[in-house]
Design an enzyme around this catalytic site. Structure first.
Site, PDB file in Angstrom:
ATOM      1  CG  HIS A 268      -2.063   0.849   1.285  1.00 55.73           C
ATOM      2  ND1 HIS A 268      -2.441   1.645   0.244  1.00 55.73           N
ATOM      3  CD2 HIS A 268      -2.937   1.147   2.293  1.00 55.73           C
ATOM      4  CE1 HIS A 268      -3.499   2.375   0.595  1.00 55.73           C
ATOM      5  NE2 HIS A 268      -3.808   2.091   1.845  1.00 55.73           N
ATOM      6  CG  HIS A 310      -4.103   0.487  -8.315  1.00 52.32           C
ATOM      7  ND1 HIS A 310      -5.440   0.454  -8.025  1.00 52.32           N
ATOM      8  CD2 HIS A 310      -3.515   1.311  -7.413  1.00 52.32           C
ATOM      9  CE1 HIS A 310      -5.652   1.247  -6.984  1.00 52.32           C
ATOM     10  NE2 HIS A 310      -4.516   1.774  -6.589  1.00 52.32           N
ATOM     11  CG  ASP A 367       3.039   4.336  -4.148  1.00 51.79           C
ATOM     12  OD1 ASP A 367       3.092   5.417  -3.566  1.00 51.79           O
ATOM     13  OD2 ASP A 367       2.166   3.478  -3.917  1.00 51.79           O
TER      14      ASP A 367
HETATM   15  N1  CMC Z   1       5.069  -7.224 -10.366  1.00 52.22           N
HETATM   16  C1  CMC Z   1       4.923  -8.455 -10.920  1.00 52.22           C
HETATM   17  N2  CMC Z   1       3.737  -9.105 -11.020  1.00 52.22           N
HETATM   18  C2  CMC Z   1       2.664  -8.476 -10.525  1.00 52.22           C
HETATM   19  C3  CMC Z   1       2.731  -7.201  -9.943  1.00 52.22           C
HETATM   20  C4  CMC Z   1       3.996  -6.563  -9.871  1.00 52.22           C
HETATM   21  N3  CMC Z   1       4.124  -5.342  -9.329  1.00 52.22           N
HETATM   22  N4  CMC Z   1       1.509  -6.810  -9.538  1.00 52.22           N
HETATM   23  C5  CMC Z   1       0.686  -7.828  -9.850  1.00 52.22           C
HETATM   24  N5  CMC Z   1       1.376  -8.823 -10.463  1.00 52.22           N
HETATM   25  C6  CMC Z   1       0.817 -10.061 -11.006  1.00 52.22           C
HETATM   26  C7  CMC Z   1       0.507 -11.058  -9.909  1.00 52.22           C
HETATM   27  O1  CMC Z   1       1.591 -11.904  -9.654  1.00 52.22           O
HETATM   28  C8  CMC Z   1      -0.668 -11.771 -10.513  1.00 52.22           C
HETATM   29  O2  CMC Z   1      -0.176 -12.668 -11.473  1.00 52.22           O
HETATM   30  P1  CMC Z   1      -0.933 -14.083 -11.742  1.00 52.22           P
HETATM   31  O3  CMC Z   1      -2.294 -13.707 -12.267  1.00 52.22           O
HETATM   32  O4  CMC Z   1      -0.080 -14.791 -12.725  1.00 52.22           O
HETATM   33  O5  CMC Z   1      -0.989 -14.771 -10.400  1.00 52.22           O
HETATM   34  C9  CMC Z   1      -1.429 -10.684 -11.274  1.00 52.22           C
HETATM   35  O6  CMC Z   1      -0.428  -9.722 -11.617  1.00 52.22           O
HETATM   36  C10 CMC Z   1      -2.525 -10.006 -10.459  1.00 52.22           C
HETATM   37  O7  CMC Z   1      -1.954  -9.523  -9.252  1.00 52.22           O
HETATM   38  P2  CMC Z   1      -2.693  -9.539  -7.847  1.00 52.22           P
HETATM   39  O8  CMC Z   1      -1.676  -9.540  -6.758  1.00 52.22           O
HETATM   40  O9  CMC Z   1      -3.713 -10.618  -7.845  1.00 52.22           O
HETATM   41  O10 CMC Z   1      -3.443  -8.141  -7.909  1.00 52.22           O
HETATM   42  P3  CMC Z   1      -4.018  -7.377  -6.670  1.00 52.22           P
HETATM   43  O11 CMC Z   1      -5.093  -6.505  -7.187  1.00 52.22           O
HETATM   44  O12 CMC Z   1      -4.359  -8.300  -5.551  1.00 52.22           O
HETATM   45  O13 CMC Z   1      -2.769  -6.501  -6.158  1.00 52.22           O
HETATM   46  C11 CMC Z   1      -1.178  -4.765  -5.929  1.00 52.22           C
HETATM   47  C12 CMC Z   1      -2.558  -5.175  -6.479  1.00 52.22           C
HETATM   48  C13 CMC Z   1      -1.024  -3.248  -6.045  1.00 52.22           C
HETATM   49  C14 CMC Z   1      -1.082  -5.148  -4.443  1.00 52.22           C
HETATM   50  C15 CMC Z   1      -0.086  -5.496  -6.729  1.00 52.22           C
HETATM   51  O14 CMC Z   1      -0.170  -5.105  -8.077  1.00 52.22           O
HETATM   52  C16 CMC Z   1       1.312  -5.240  -6.184  1.00 52.22           C
HETATM   53  O15 CMC Z   1       1.749  -5.944  -5.267  1.00 52.22           O
HETATM   54  N6  CMC Z   1       2.047  -4.220  -6.735  1.00 52.22           N
HETATM   55  C17 CMC Z   1       3.345  -3.860  -6.194  1.00 52.22           C
HETATM   56  C18 CMC Z   1       3.180  -3.005  -4.948  1.00 52.22           C
HETATM   57  C19 CMC Z   1       2.693  -1.592  -5.274  1.00 52.22           C
HETATM   58  O16 CMC Z   1       3.198  -0.933  -6.175  1.00 52.22           O
HETATM   59  N7  CMC Z   1       1.727  -1.121  -4.480  1.00 52.22           N
HETATM   60  C20 CMC Z   1       1.210   0.254  -4.613  1.00 52.22           C
HETATM   61  C21 CMC Z   1      -0.216   0.305  -5.052  1.00 52.22           C
HETATM   62  S1  CMC Z   1      -0.707   1.965  -5.520  1.00 52.22           S
HETATM   63  C22 CMC Z   1      -0.760   2.795  -4.033  1.00 52.22           C
HETATM   64  C23 CMC Z   1      -2.025   2.546  -3.336  1.00 52.22           C
HETATM   65  O17 CMC Z   1      -3.072   3.029  -3.825  1.00 52.22           O
HETATM   66  O18 CMC Z   1      -2.001   1.885  -2.277  1.00 52.22           O
END
Ligand code: CMC
Length: 432
Positions: A268, A310, A367
């Site tokens: 986050h 995201h 971010d």
């Molecule tokens: N790098 C590599 N793979 C990723 C990433 C990433 N940054 N983000 C998502 N994926 C992949 C993930 O492994 C999954 O792949 P698969 O379908 O093969 O299992 C797919 O994309 C969907 O990801 P998810 O984790 O199910 O998506 P989510 O909606 O639960 O998570 C997130 C969203 C923001 C937590 C995630 O994209 C992430 O961990 N990003 C990196 C951390 C980050 O930049 N966070 C800041 C978010 S913006 C600030 C805020 O508003 O809080």
């Protein structure tokens, strides 16, 4: 808000055909009202991570993740960033309307009036060990405000709420700056009456008896814009935490302290710090961005590209677009060459052209750029999430207040799908 004539039908395993209300919001989005499902049928819904669950009705923030739209109280984020400062946007979120000149002036004066910290609170800062994470201090200090300014415990009078809100908005900036000064071992700098909210914050961070410091107007503008970009984002993890804690009728300070803790995590608000750590590591290790992208795709590794992806935005993050532009402005104004930005742009290019990222709709989020801007402004990495919290504060407050006026006002209490054992019998301790 409309309740549609049409119903959704749910056929249960026992053959019962259940009719559920369908709600269509002002933007044409549909939701199925399952509020009485368990009472009527004995069934609950299973939705880990709340991917599909609307937890409340809210008029504060609108996001369309497919089209990359973000609006506060109906105003587009780009419009707000171009035409308002952070305090106007905070006023908009908290009070529901943009202030006129007189209201703006009065609000600024009120914020200035409440910006000092109780002297005993100042002493707390000196008790934290050197190197304590600023988010730990921020969350504790925000919760401590309940002890020093407990008036809000009498829940009702609107006046108290207003003062509590103003105190929090104003003192958060002082707490954030003192956190930094404590870490550096510097004396605290008091807020100044003649400075704006953002000028004051920068002055409290960087002013020194041996340097003639004046906040750089480019940095003041960038800080205003960054705080506006962070100011709200509907039911994200920290805002949901604030609402959930607030729903137990905990006071505003306690609820916002919970929001700070939720924001801290690297998935986050902690992501901006993680982005900087990632970029610095690429530079120091001399690793190619291509290999970093490969590592992020590897399912055997827990490494993710920080600042990418995201939960809601599936095209681009409109905040990231504005932050990227701002990043270049701050860089040009400082006539600086920044290796971090160079690496970031290269990383962005490689990832955006990679099938893995394309198929999963993974774009840079806010971010990805904010850390670089903070870095160019001289703000250390450990403070990045604190700045995110300062920005998000008006949103947290607005959601807390909205909950207070919500006619449903139910305490937040999700159900669960139990996956533990059936009844067990305790074996006496000496026989285990
Ligand atoms: N790098 C590599 N793979 C990723 C990433 C990433 N940054 N983000 C998502 N994926 C992949 C993930 O492994 C999954 O792949 P698969 O379908 O093969 O299992 C797919 O994309 C969907 O990801 P998810 O984790 O199910 O998506 P989510 O909606 O639960 O998570 C997130 C969203 C923001 C937590 C995630 O994209 C992430 O961990 N990003 C990196 C951390 C980050 O930049 N966070 C800041 C978010 S913006 C600030 C805020 O508003 O809080």
């Amino acid at each position: 808000m409309l309740k549609e004539e049409k119903k959704a039908h749910l056929v249960l395993p026992d053959g019962r055909d259940i009719q559920l209300d369908v709600i269509t919001d002002n933007m044409g989005n549909h939701s199925i009202d399952i509020a009485s499902l368990r009472k009527d049928t004995g069934y609950i819904t299973y939705d880990p991570g709340f991917m599909n669950t609307g937890s409340c009705m809210s008029s504060i923030c609108y996001i369309n993740g497919e089209k990359g739209i973000l609006r506060y109280r109906g105003y587009d984020i780009e419009d707000l960033v171009q035409n308002c400062d952070f305090i106007e946007v905070a006023y908009l979120l908290i009070k529901g309307v943009l202030p006129n000149t007189k209201e703006r002036q009065e609000y600024t004066q009120l914020l200035n009036k409440h910006s000092l910290l109780h002297v005993d609170m100042r002493n707390f800062f000196r008790s934290y060990p050197h190197g304590a994470h600023p988010m730990a201090i921020l969350a504790s200090m925000v919760a401590s405000l309940s002890a020093f300014y407990p008036e809000m415990e009498e829940r009702d009078p609107e006046d108290n709420i207003d003062i509590t809100v103003t105190r929090l908005l104003s003192k958060m900036r002082t707490i954030a700056a003192f956190t930094y000064r404590q870490d550096k071992g510097y004396d605290f700098v008091e807020p100044r009456y003649d400075y704006s909210y953002c000028e004051n914050f920068l002055n409290m961070l960087f002013s020194s008896p041996v340097i003639d410091y004046h906040p750089d107007p480019v940095h003041v503008k960038a800080l205003n814009q960054l705080l506006i970009l962070h100011a709200d984002h509907e039911q994200n993890c920290s805002t949901s935490a604030v609402r959930l804690v607030g729903s137990s009728e905990a006071n505003l300070y306690a609820s916002v302290a919970a929001g700070c803790c939720a924001l801290w995590g690297p998935k986050h608000g902690g992501a901006n710090q993680a982005v900087m750590a990632m970029l610095n590591k690429i530079i120091s290790d001399g690793e190619s961005v291509e290999s970093v992208v490969e590592k992020a795709k590897d399912k055997n590794s827990s490494f993710r590209l920080s600042g990418f992806g995201h939960r809601v935005y599936k095209t681009f993050d409109p905040r990231a677009r504005i932050a990227k532009k701002m990043c270049k402005e701050v860089l040009e104004a400082g006539h600086a060459q920044d290796r971090l930005l160079e690496v970031a742009l290269k990383l962005e290019e490689v990832a955006l052209n990679d099938d893995y990222f394309i198929e999963r709709n993974l774009y840079p989020n806010i971010d990805f750029y904010t850390g670089i801007i903070f870095h160019l402004m001289g703000i250390p990495q450990s403070m990045f999430t604190v700045l995110f919290a300062m920005g998000r504060l008006p949103g947290w407050i607005a959601h807390y207040l909205e909950w207070r006026h919500d006619p449903y006002q139910k305490i937040g209490r999700p159900r669960q799908v139990y996956s533990g054992p059936e009844l067990k019998k305790v074996i006496p301790i000496n026989e285990r």
